[in-house]
Write a protein that holds these residues in place. Structure first.
Motif, short mmCIF file in Angstrom:
data_model
loop_
_atom_site.label_atom_id
_atom_site.label_comp_id
_atom_site.label_asym_id
_atom_site.label_seq_id
_atom_site.Cartn_x
_atom_site.Cartn_y
_atom_site.Cartn_z
N VAL A 184 0.83 -1.21 0.00
CA VAL A 184 0.00 0.00 0.00
C VAL A 184 0.87 1.25 0.00
O VAL A 184 0.72 2.13 -0.85
N GLU A 223 -6.86 6.92 -1.65
CA GLU A 223 -6.95 5.47 -1.76
C GLU A 223 -5.98 4.79 -0.80
O GLU A 223 -6.30 3.76 -0.19
N GLU A 227 -7.02 2.09 2.13
CA GLU A 227 -6.44 0.76 2.30
C GLU A 227 -5.79 0.60 3.67
O GLU A 227 -5.87 -0.47 4.28
N PRO A 250 -8.19 -5.64 -2.72
CA PRO A 250 -8.09 -5.33 -4.15
C PRO A 250 -8.15 -6.60 -4.99
O PRO A 250 -7.61 -7.65 -4.61
N THR A 251 -8.79 -6.52 -6.14
CA THR A 251 -8.89 -7.65 -7.06
C THR A 251 -8.40 -7.21 -8.44
O THR A 251 -8.10 -6.03 -8.67
N ARG A 254 -9.67 -4.17 -10.37
CA ARG A 254 -9.19 -2.82 -10.09
C ARG A 254 -7.86 -2.52 -10.79
O ARG A 254 -7.22 -1.51 -10.51
N ASP A 257 -7.71 0.94 -12.51
CA ASP A 257 -7.39 2.08 -11.64
C ASP A 257 -5.89 2.13 -11.35
O ASP A 257 -5.28 3.21 -11.33
N LEU A 258 -5.31 0.96 -11.10
CA LEU A 258 -3.88 0.90 -10.82
C LEU A 258 -3.07 1.40 -12.02
O LEU A 258 -2.13 2.20 -11.88
N LEU A 286 -5.84 -11.42 -5.12
CA LEU A 286 -5.03 -10.47 -4.37
C LEU A 286 -3.55 -10.66 -4.67
O LEU A 286 -2.81 -9.68 -4.83
N TYR A 289 -2.83 -9.19 -8.11
CA TYR A 289 -2.91 -7.72 -8.06
C TYR A 289 -1.67 -7.14 -7.40
O TYR A 289 -1.07 -6.17 -7.89
N ARG A 290 -1.25 -7.73 -6.25
CA ARG A 290 -0.11 -7.18 -5.53
C ARG A 290 1.18 -7.32 -6.33
O ARG A 290 2.06 -6.44 -6.28
N GLN A 293 1.12 -4.63 -8.87
CA GLN A 293 1.34 -3.35 -8.19
C GLN A 293 2.81 -3.16 -7.84
O GLN A 293 3.38 -2.09 -8.08
#
Length: 392
Positions: A184, A223, A227, A250-251, A254, A257-258, A286, A289-290, A293
């Motif tokens: 995050v 955001e 989180e 988060p999935t 999203r 948006d990222l 998750l 997504y991570r 990210q």
């Protein structure tokens, strides 16, 4: 109100007094059984044969020796042997429950010898009966004490294993929380840092760019705060809603948006999806997504003039996530050494997440330049919606 269990010393004191009382009452029947009546010496010896068991947990062998000697003296004076036997039997059980079987058997042999001595000096006790009773009682007491000792050892081992398991679970949970906080904070702060630098650079020359940068900072920080609140709600023990009251994780839905945030940070990102787009297990979503990210955050932090590509490929039994860039690395044109070595919380978190869900991940430079992260996760489909390959 919590009721505390009685202390062992208090329990043993009550047991010793109860055995002493039972011995005195039984001793009063000595005459009717053909034995001498109890006198002052007999009562003193009975006290010495029973009261030391108060300390049986602190000094089992010494207590056993003391009550045995008192019992031998009591028997030698010609009194009824049974009356002095209670303390020595409890002391033998205690020795067997604390020490090894070899020591317990040795003490049992001593008690058996005392009983045989009583049969040998008395005409009222048949030797065969005395030997049989001595062996039977000794066997039962040693066996019971050994079972108690082993049960205690198993209980201590179980408590130690439970404590170790709890320690590992706490460590794992701390690691999970650290990864979540890193994911995050690192990503959002990287975007905010880039946008703040851009706004300062064009502050006097391009008001529209400054407003856009400030808007991105506002959205990204909001955001990030949301989180962080979600994580804190999960951690707060007194939250009546617990984890159920937290915002959803988060999935992959999203990712748009990222990607927009990273684009706002000055990195062109292309997102493409292939195959059957379908809902996956929450942990798998998750994890994917991570990883995306973290990979895009590294592009923001460690590359210059880079463009990135994010590709998701849904297969029948697995999901493949690939993040590549064509950046030139840091100011020296090189990828940071710690990234190549796999260090840093972010890359460690990638690997741990992939391992947790049975996946594999490869991280490293590409032959044609830039950097690549490739994640493969096994999936379980709960539903499906078919879609063609698309690029955004």
């Amino acid at each position: 109100m919590r009721i505390r269990p009685p202390r062992p010393l208090v329990v043993d004191t009550l047991v010793a007094l109860a055995m002493m009382l039972a011995a005195v009452r039984l001793g009063r029947q000595s005459v009717t059984q053909g034995w001498p009546e109890l006198d002052a010496s007999a009562y003193v010896l009975l006290a010495l044969a029973h009261l030391p068991v108060v300390l049986r947990r602190r000094a089992p062998l010494m207590v056993f020796a003391a009550v045995q000697l008192a019992g031998v003296a009591y028997i030698s004076l010609g009194y009824w042997p049974v009356v002095s036997a209670f303390g020595s039997m409890l002391a033998l059980y205690t020795v067997a429950s604390v020490y090894s079987t070899r020591i317990a058997v040795g003490c049992a042999a001593m008690m058996t010898a005392k009983w045989m001595y009583a049969g040998a000096i008395s005409d009222n006790l048949p030797m065969t009966l005395v030997v049989n009773q001595a062996l039977l009682f000794s066997l039962v007491l040693v066996w019971s004490g050994t079972l108690a000792r082993r049960s205690g050892e198993l209980a201590r081992q179980l408590r130690a294993e439970q404590a170790e398991r709890a320690r590992r679970e706490v460590a794992a949970e701390r690691g999970r929380i650290a990864r979540e906080l890193h994911d995050v904070v690192a990503h959002h702060m990287s975007v905010i840092s880039v946008q703040a630098g851009l706004a300062r650079f064009v502050l006097d020359s391009d008001a529209a760019t400054v407003r856009g940068a400030l808007g991105t900072i506002e959205d990204t920080s909001g955001e990030a705060l949301e989180e962080l609140r979600r994580i804190l709600r999960v951690l707060r023990e007194d939250d009546p809603g617990g984890a159920a009251s937290a915002a959803p994780m988060p999935t992959l839905a999203r990712l748009d948006d990222l990607v927009e945030r990273v684009r706002g940070g000055g990195v062109p990102v292309e997102l493409s999806i292939q195959g059957v787009v379908r809902p996956l297990a929450p942990g798998v979503e998750l994890c994917a997504y991570r990883v995306v990210q973290e990979a895009l955050t590294n592009v923001l932090k460690h590359t210059h003039h880079a463009a990135a590509q994010v590709r998701l490929h849904y297969r029948q039994q697995e999901l493949t996530v690939t993040v590549t860039d064509n950046g030139t690395g840091n100011a020296d044109g090189l990828i940071p050494a710690r990234v190549l070595a796999g260090g840093g919380h972010g890359l460690i978190g990638m690997r741990e997440r992939a391992k947790l869900y049975g996946g594999t991940i490869s991280v490293g430079p590409r032959a044609e330049g830039g950097f690549a992260v490739r994640l493969t996760l096994p999936t379980s489909a709960t539903g499906a919606r078919w879609g063609d390959e698309r690029t955004r």
